[in-house]
Design an enzyme around this catalytic site. Structure first.
Site, PDB file in Angstrom:
ATOM      1  CE  LYS A   1      -4.504   0.896   0.452  1.00 47.00           C
ATOM      2  NZ  LYS A   1      -5.617  -0.031   0.189  1.00 47.00           N
TER       3      LYS A   1
HETATM    4  N1  GLU Z   1      -7.305   0.198  -3.045  1.00 45.39           N
HETATM    5  C1  GLU Z   1      -8.096  -0.955  -3.302  1.00 45.39           C
HETATM    6  C2  GLU Z   1      -8.143  -1.852  -2.072  1.00 45.39           C
HETATM    7  O1  GLU Z   1      -7.999  -1.393  -0.971  1.00 45.39           O
HETATM    8  C3  GLU Z   1      -7.663  -1.689  -4.574  1.00 45.39           C
HETATM    9  C4  GLU Z   1      -6.248  -2.137  -4.593  1.00 45.39           C
HETATM   10  C5  GLU Z   1      -5.800  -2.632  -5.975  1.00 45.39           C
HETATM   11  O2  GLU Z   1      -6.589  -2.650  -6.894  1.00 45.39           O
HETATM   12  O3  GLU Z   1      -4.625  -2.966  -6.075  1.00 45.39           O
HETATM   13  O4  GLU Z   1      -8.399  -3.018  -2.167  1.00 45.39           O
END
Ligand code: GLU
Length: 432
Positions: free
Chosen positions: A122
């Protein structure tokens, strides 16, 4: 439990603000709770308490007035045992290292719970998007991408949208990566514009996933969809899409809370008109045909289904004791504190955890990444079908695990995911 959480928190992570009740403390507590169910694999659980790689970057940019602004950015790769890192990037004034660590940890669990071939990562930059111009946001995005450029890539770690980031931000990230490496590698990020190798269905995928999972969970619990009263916290990309799909399917959206206010109408809010109002007026407040209520009063609204789709830590023990829903669908990441989980379990309220409930976004991100490699693109129908199939299959497996092990759906999802991650970790072995 709180003591366990505090001690686990201090172990090895002294550089982080010591807050056992923050998101990283919540993640550690969730790991603590699953460990007794991991059998021999429990020995390896320590790896889950330590993010594999943590990068903190300074993001200096030229502001529109000619001054230099500095922003703090992060990219955390929590685990790469099952494949490249995968997870979004958020722009928010509340972003901290501790938060990004937790969000990366939840991506590890989510990707494994749904069986996507990714680790967990993240990113985030601490900024208030309302205070920056579009050009300033572009400069932050490009500089941030350059700063984390050494650790991202289609085979290394693939960012995507999250809170306050969208397809345009992904286009700037993809372009910056391409300029720096000389490789027009669209698979370095997902959630891109369709024109640039994005996938059909990606923008709505997280909200659609909440709806698909929600319908399945309601069927299992015997809650009728027709006329079901649904309350939604957060009216961004997840909450607004989920609300629209539930309304279309015959449910009633009885309350919506956003970052400024809440609106309620026991006979149902028209989701599309509410979204148009929120876009034109900067929020849901003042929507005609609804009562504007205190934000806190949202938690007392009579409803059958509650969808927290905003930020972490929203469902506290106190709020959990007030809600009337039978079912909580976690559209956000980490919305429920461990103490609130206990209160909800005690009250017989089912929680479908974030790591499965909001996995629709990363699942279609996976489809996008696969399509980019193949340079061959699927129809939206194919994408939505495959998405529903994967999510329903994952929910079935987790539900059966919960029944068999007599644990909550969250612990069951963590059991399934941790078994996959730790098995991969052991099969790969330690290097050197
Ligand atoms: N931000 C989204 C999540 O928390 C998607 C992450 C992604 O598509 O890599 O799952």
């Amino acid at each position: 439990m709180a003591d366990n959480r505090a001690s686990a928190f201090y172990a090895g992570l002294s550089f982080v603000r010591p807050d056992p009740t923050g998101p990283w403390g919540t993640f550690l507590e969730q790991i603590e709770r699953v460990t007794p169910y991991l059998g021999a694999l429990a020995e390896g659980a320590e790896t889950l308490r330590r993010p594999k790689r943590t990068l903190i970057v300074d993001v200096p940019i030229e502001m529109d007035d000619g001054s230099t602004g500095h922003f703090e950015g992060f990219r955390v790769q929590h685990s790469l045992s099952r494949g490249p890192g995968k997870g979004g990037v958020r722009f928010h004034p509340g972003v901290t290292l501790e938060e990004v660590m937790a969000l990366a940890g939840w991506m590890t669990i989510k990707n494994a719970a749904v069986n996507l071939p990714f680790g967990g990562a993240k990113g985030g930059v601490r900024l208030d998007p309302k205070k920056l111009s579009r050009k300033e946001i572009e400069r932050v995005t490009r500089r941030y991408t350059s700063e984390i450029g050494g650790i991202i890539g289609p085979q290394q770690d693939i960012p995507a949208p999250d809170v306050n980031t969208d397809a345009q931000v992904m286009a700037w990230m993809m372009d910056t990566y391409a300029m720096n490496t000389g490789l027009a590698n669209t698979g370095v990020v997902t959630g891109k514009p369709i024109n640039l190798g994005g996938s059909l269905g990606r923008a709505a995928a997280t909200g659609r996933g909440v709806f698909v999972i929600g319908c399945d969970a309601m069927r299992r619990l015997g809650v009728a969809l027709e006329g079901a009263r649904v309350a939604v916290q957060g009216f961004g990309n997840v909450g607004s899409v989920a609300a629209a799909l539930f309304a279309e399917a015959g449910a009633k959206i009885v309350a919506v809370q956003d970052s400024r206010a809440a609106v309620a109408n026991p006979s149902g809010l028209p989701a599309a008109a509410l979204l148009a109002h929120a876009r034109n007026n900067g929020g849901v407040a003042g929507f005609p045909g609804a009562e504007t209520i205190e934000r806190e009063a949202f938690w007392d609204i009579a409803c059958d289904v509650l969808i927290p789709a905003a930020l972490e830590g929203q469902l506290t023990a106190a709020r959990a004791s007030r809600i009337t829903a039978r079912l909580v669908l976690e559209g956000a990441n980490g919305p429920t504190l461990p103490e609130a989980d206990d209160v909800l379990a005690g009250r017989g309220i089912t929680v479908v955890p974030d790591v499965i409930c909001n996995a629709g976004g990363v699942t279609v991100s996976y489809f996008e990444w696969v399509q980019d490699f193949a340079s061959y693109f699927w129809t939206e129908e194919e994408i939505n079908e495959r998405l529903a199939k994967i999510l329903r299959g994952a929910l079935r497996h987790i539900w059966e695990t919960a029944d068999l092990r007599k644990v909550s759906l969250r612990t069951a999802a963590f059991i399934v995911a941790c078994e996959r991650v730790l098995t991969a970790h052991i099969e790969r072995g330690l290097y050197p």
